[in-house]
Design a protein around this motif. Sequence first.
Motif, PDB file in Angstrom:
ATOM      1  N   LEU A  98       0.822  -1.203   0.000  1.00  0.00           N
ATOM      2  CA  LEU A  98       0.000   0.000   0.000  1.00  0.00           C
ATOM      3  C   LEU A  98       0.861   1.260   0.000  1.00  0.00           C
ATOM      4  CD1 LEU A  98      -2.682  -1.201   2.537  1.00  0.00           C
ATOM      5  CD2 LEU A  98      -3.134  -0.552   0.174  1.00  0.00           C
ATOM      6  N   ALA A  99       2.011   1.186   0.637  1.00  0.00           N
ATOM      7  CA  ALA A  99       2.873   2.360   0.718  1.00  0.00           C
ATOM      8  C   ALA A  99       3.641   2.618  -0.571  1.00  0.00           C
ATOM      9  CB  ALA A  99       3.866   2.207   1.870  1.00  0.00           C
ATOM     10  N   GLU A 100       3.669   1.642  -1.486  1.00  0.00           N
ATOM     11  CA  GLU A 100       4.436   1.813  -2.717  1.00  0.00           C
ATOM     12  C   GLU A 100       3.804   2.815  -3.672  1.00  0.00           C
ATOM     13  OE1 GLU A 100       7.407   0.762  -3.447  1.00  0.00           O
ATOM     14  OE2 GLU A 100       7.560  -0.218  -1.497  1.00  0.00           O
ATOM     15  N   GLY A 101       2.526   3.075  -3.525  1.00  0.00           N
ATOM     16  CA  GLY A 101       1.864   4.010  -4.420  1.00  0.00           C
ATOM     17  C   GLY A 101       0.511   4.381  -3.870  1.00  0.00           C
ATOM     18  N   SER A 102      -0.036   5.496  -4.352  1.00  0.00           N
ATOM     19  CA  SER A 102      -1.261   6.020  -3.776  1.00  0.00           C
ATOM     20  C   SER A 102      -2.509   5.603  -4.530  1.00  0.00           C
ATOM     21  CB  SER A 102      -1.188   7.552  -3.735  1.00  0.00           C
ATOM     22  OG  SER A 102      -1.105   8.061  -5.055  1.00  0.00           O
ATOM     23  N   ALA A 103      -2.366   4.703  -5.494  1.00  0.00           N
ATOM     24  CA  ALA A 103      -3.547   4.344  -6.273  1.00  0.00           C
ATOM     25  C   ALA A 103      -3.416   2.938  -6.824  1.00  0.00           C
ATOM     26  CB  ALA A 103      -3.729   5.335  -7.435  1.00  0.00           C
ATOM     27  N   GLY A 104      -4.567   2.322  -7.054  1.00  0.00           N
ATOM     28  CA  GLY A 104      -4.598   1.065  -7.762  1.00  0.00           C
ATOM     29  C   GLY A 104      -4.155  -0.143  -6.988  1.00  0.00           C
ATOM     30  N   VAL A 105      -4.674  -0.322  -5.752  1.00  0.00           N
ATOM     31  CA  VAL A 105      -4.334  -1.487  -4.946  1.00  0.00           C
ATOM     32  C   VAL A 105      -5.603  -2.098  -4.372  1.00  0.00           C
ATOM     33  CG1 VAL A 105      -3.094  -2.348  -2.927  1.00  0.00           C
ATOM     34  CG2 VAL A 105      -2.075  -0.552  -4.318  1.00  0.00           C
ATOM     35  N   GLY A 106      -5.692  -3.427  -4.434  1.00  0.00           N
ATOM     36  CA  GLY A 106      -6.821  -4.131  -3.845  1.00  0.00           C
ATOM     37  C   GLY A 106      -6.360  -5.395  -3.146  1.00  0.00           C
ATOM     38  N   TYR A 107      -7.204  -5.890  -2.224  1.00  0.00           N
ATOM     39  CA  TYR A 107      -6.876  -7.117  -1.488  1.00  0.00           C
ATOM     40  C   TYR A 107      -8.196  -7.768  -1.113  1.00  0.00           C
ATOM     41  CZ  TYR A 107      -3.968  -9.944   1.754  1.00  0.00           C
ATOM     42  OH  TYR A 107      -3.294 -10.958   2.397  1.00  0.00           O
ATOM     43  N   LEU A 108      -8.543  -8.839  -1.808  1.00  0.00           N
ATOM     44  CA  LEU A 108      -9.783  -9.565  -1.557  1.00  0.00           C
ATOM     45  C   LEU A 108      -9.470 -10.977  -1.078  1.00  0.00           C
ATOM     46  CD1 LEU A 108     -11.942  -8.611  -4.689  1.00  0.00           C
ATOM     47  CD2 LEU A 108     -11.843  -7.464  -2.465  1.00  0.00           C
ATOM     48  N   LEU A 109     -10.318 -11.490  -0.196  1.00  0.00           N
ATOM     49  CA  LEU A 109     -10.189 -12.855   0.280  1.00  0.00           C
ATOM     50  C   LEU A 109     -11.096 -13.763  -0.546  1.00  0.00           C
ATOM     51  CD1 LEU A 109     -10.154 -12.214   4.133  1.00  0.00           C
ATOM     52  CD2 LEU A 109      -8.216 -12.523   2.580  1.00  0.00           C
ATOM     53  N   LYS A 110     -10.535 -14.861  -1.038  1.00  0.00           N
ATOM     54  CA  LYS A 110     -11.241 -15.713  -1.994  1.00  0.00           C
ATOM     55  C   LYS A 110     -12.589 -16.197  -1.468  1.00  0.00           C
ATOM     56  CE  LYS A 110      -7.041 -17.358  -4.293  1.00  0.00           C
ATOM     57  NZ  LYS A 110      -6.120 -18.496  -4.536  1.00  0.00           N
TER      58      LYS A 110
END
Length: 215
Positions: free
Chosen positions: A95-107
């Motif tokens: 999340l700290a690598e960039g300010s946009a375009g990140v998601g995390y879903l549990l299957k």
Amino acid sequence: MRVVIAEDAAILRELLTQMLTMRGHEICAAVADADALREAVDTHRPDVTVVDIRMPPTHTDDGLRAAIDIRRAHPGTGVLLFSQYVETKYATRLLAEGSAGVGYLLKERVANVGEFADALARVAAGGTALDPEVVTQLAAGGRRTEELTSLTGRERDVLTLMAEGRSNAAIAQGLHVSAGTVEKHVAAIFGKLGLPSSEDHNRRVLAVIRYLHRD
């Protein structure tokens, strides 16, 4: 969207490929290990990539570490982690690598194909899509800063829902308040976190990252 899929389970990899293709998206590559994921993103420069966390070669956190590398090398490529596990050690770094375009879903918690496709589209467009359980565990792992402790309980509720990728209308519905009330809370959050209006940054995403990645 142009998509790279990284999933070591062959059946799930094929299902994801078929599902997204049927919805009109281009699957640039569908790979089974972290090294192949890095190579595929370098070659195809997709809009977004779907990444399992525990992949070959070690079956631990190879996918997550590859995702961090991708964010550094290709900050315009969205990354949607799709896993059975919540891995907090590297997730906040992602999340700290960039300010946009990140998601995390549990299957096991994705209710339907439409929900997954919508989350993927948000990530590709530079937004966030975080499962509520992921938000809870990541937030619990950080240390409160003065900025965050200044938020009211309701403002923290709103920020948590923002982290999940909810729109103001969806937040209003979930909290049983008016859209105007949510707008006031969001404005207060931006003010307390020191996030002025800017054409160069998505303040909603920056607020979420500030909330989840605390030093």
